[in-house]
Write an enzyme that holds these catalytic residues in place. Sequence first.
Site, PDB file in Angstrom:
ATOM      1  N   ASP A 132      37.300  18.477  43.373  1.00 20.97           N
ATOM      2  CA  ASP A 132      37.825  19.297  44.464  1.00 20.97           C
ATOM      3  C   ASP A 132      37.985  18.474  45.742  1.00 20.97           C
ATOM      4  OD1 ASP A 132      38.799  21.763  45.080  1.00 20.97           O
ATOM      5  OD2 ASP A 132      36.890  22.641  45.641  1.00 20.97           O
ATOM      6  N   CYS A 157      44.370  36.745  27.891  1.00 23.28           N
ATOM      7  CA  CYS A 157      44.219  37.891  28.797  1.00 23.28           C
ATOM      8  C   CYS A 157      44.859  39.154  28.213  1.00 23.28           C
ATOM      9  CB  CYS A 157      44.846  37.588  30.157  1.00 23.28           C
ATOM     10  SG  CYS A 157      43.859  36.484  31.196  1.00 23.28           S
ATOM     11  N   CYS A 200      45.253  43.092  29.678  1.00 17.98           N
ATOM     12  CA  CYS A 200      44.220  43.388  30.684  1.00 17.98           C
ATOM     13  C   CYS A 200      44.712  43.035  32.085  1.00 17.98           C
ATOM     14  CB  CYS A 200      42.950  42.589  30.368  1.00 17.98           C
ATOM     15  SG  CYS A 200      41.602  42.859  31.543  1.00 17.98           S
ATOM     16  N   CYS A 239      41.360  42.404  36.869  1.00 15.08           N
ATOM     17  CA  CYS A 239      41.223  41.567  38.067  1.00 15.08           C
ATOM     18  C   CYS A 239      42.251  41.941  39.124  1.00 15.08           C
ATOM     19  CB  CYS A 239      41.330  40.090  37.698  1.00 15.08           C
ATOM     20  SG  CYS A 239      42.878  39.607  36.898  1.00 15.08           S
ATOM     21  N   CYS A 269      40.982  43.873  42.981  1.00 12.05           N
ATOM     22  CA  CYS A 269      41.007  43.033  44.187  1.00 12.05           C
ATOM     23  C   CYS A 269      40.978  43.908  45.441  1.00 12.05           C
ATOM     24  CB  CYS A 269      42.255  42.145  44.189  1.00 12.05           C
ATOM     25  SG  CYS A 269      42.334  41.063  45.641  1.00 12.05           S
ATOM     26  N   CYS A 294      43.524  36.948  50.442  1.00 10.51           N
ATOM     27  CA  CYS A 294      42.331  36.723  49.625  1.00 10.51           C
ATOM     28  C   CYS A 294      41.085  36.601  50.510  1.00 10.51           C
ATOM     29  CB  CYS A 294      42.511  35.456  48.792  1.00 10.51           C
ATOM     30  SG  CYS A 294      41.083  35.028  47.784  1.00 10.51           S
ATOM     31  N   CYS A 314      34.501  35.668  47.564  1.00 11.34           N
ATOM     32  CA  CYS A 314      34.622  36.947  46.866  1.00 11.34           C
ATOM     33  C   CYS A 314      34.662  36.660  45.369  1.00 11.34           C
ATOM     34  CB  CYS A 314      35.894  37.669  47.301  1.00 11.34           C
ATOM     35  SG  CYS A 314      36.173  39.259  46.499  1.00 11.34           S
ATOM     36  N   CYS A 373      37.082  39.601  41.114  1.00 13.45           N
ATOM     37  CA  CYS A 373      37.962  39.374  39.964  1.00 13.45           C
ATOM     38  C   CYS A 373      37.218  38.714  38.804  1.00 13.45           C
ATOM     39  CB  CYS A 373      39.187  38.558  40.364  1.00 13.45           C
ATOM     40  SG  CYS A 373      38.835  36.922  41.025  1.00 13.45           S
ATOM     41  N   CYS A 388      35.866  40.646  35.019  1.00 10.76           N
ATOM     42  CA  CYS A 388      36.513  40.048  33.852  1.00 10.76           C
ATOM     43  C   CYS A 388      35.665  40.229  32.599  1.00 10.76           C
ATOM     44  CB  CYS A 388      36.758  38.560  34.092  1.00 10.76           C
ATOM     45  SG  CYS A 388      37.538  37.720  32.680  1.00 10.76           S
TER      46      CYS A 388
END
Length: 356
Positions: free
Chosen positions: A139, A193, A196, A199, A203, A219, A246, A249, A253
């Site tokens: 990162d 996924c 579905c 998420c 939110c 966000c 946050c 989501c 899941c």
Amino acid sequence: MPAIDYSRLSSRLQEWARELGFQQLGVAGVDLGADETHLLNWLDAGHHGEMDYMQSHGSKRSRPAELVPGTLRVISVRMDYLPSSARDGWEVLADPDSAYVARYAMGRDYHKLMRNRLQKLADRITGMVGPFGYRAFVDSAPVLERALARDAGLGWIGKHTCLINKDAGSWFFLGELYTDLPLPLDEPAKEHCGTCRRCIDICPTQAITGPYQVDARRCISYLTIELRGSIPLELRRPMGNRIFGCDDCQLICPWNKFSKRSPEADFAVRHDLDDSRLVELFGWSEEEFLKRTEGSAIRRTGHSGWLRNIAVALGNAPWSVEATDALAARRQHPDEMVREHVLWALQEQAGKRPPS
């Protein structure tokens, strides 16, 4: 120099990764053409907000060989981070007087730990094949880490744009070793996924505007960490008690029923950040903030950002003398941004005060 047995090296990489505390390792190629198109469309739409660094490196983010010349492969790793004994996330969110901190940020910052482990991995490779070209990233550079991890078989990119592994959920960090070694490629992960959309629906600020589409400007992770100025008025109430990041989501899941708790001591909860009251954290002086967030990702907000975020959460909390007094004590804070959010929170508290 004898020829390198890349098949044998690949097997050793898996062994070394486990020994170094990574839960999985895979190898990806460097062709990210479709992901580059997705990134450019996202940037053109302005969904990155104030994160100018997302476009400042041009195509280096989606073209690994431009970032590190000579790169042929990317070794991608993942490391579970869910603290072993943290208070349940849903429980914290349901308690409006408690502060919700993203699960990844309750312990020590992961960057240094993972970079050190990646360096040890590179050292072991050197010991087997001799000097080779590489760069380690956690990162810390323009890297499309989720796309590379997907291509390395570590998981698929979910509709919330986090990486999901069918055997481990999504509570994990990613790291990369760019290398000039022509290692055998792993099979990219397939998407699971289906229909579905939990998420998307959960939110709080409707930041997930559609499958695989996130408007960072809405966000809560962006608002509480990346945004340096005033939080838009219409997004303050939906923030609830989320003061740093946050996880909604991810909490919702279904694949996270397979997630594993982290064995890493560095990821254990520090300073009771899984179970702290908003008023208590709002009372931290700048000196306390710097001391308690040493080695933590939370320091990124700065003390003013910390107070801004908690002021919003206090405004969203039920009325109480304690909350009102705590806010009033910051009414004259030297930072105009903090004062503005404190005033908003006081007005919200006043509107909820029961008749005397």
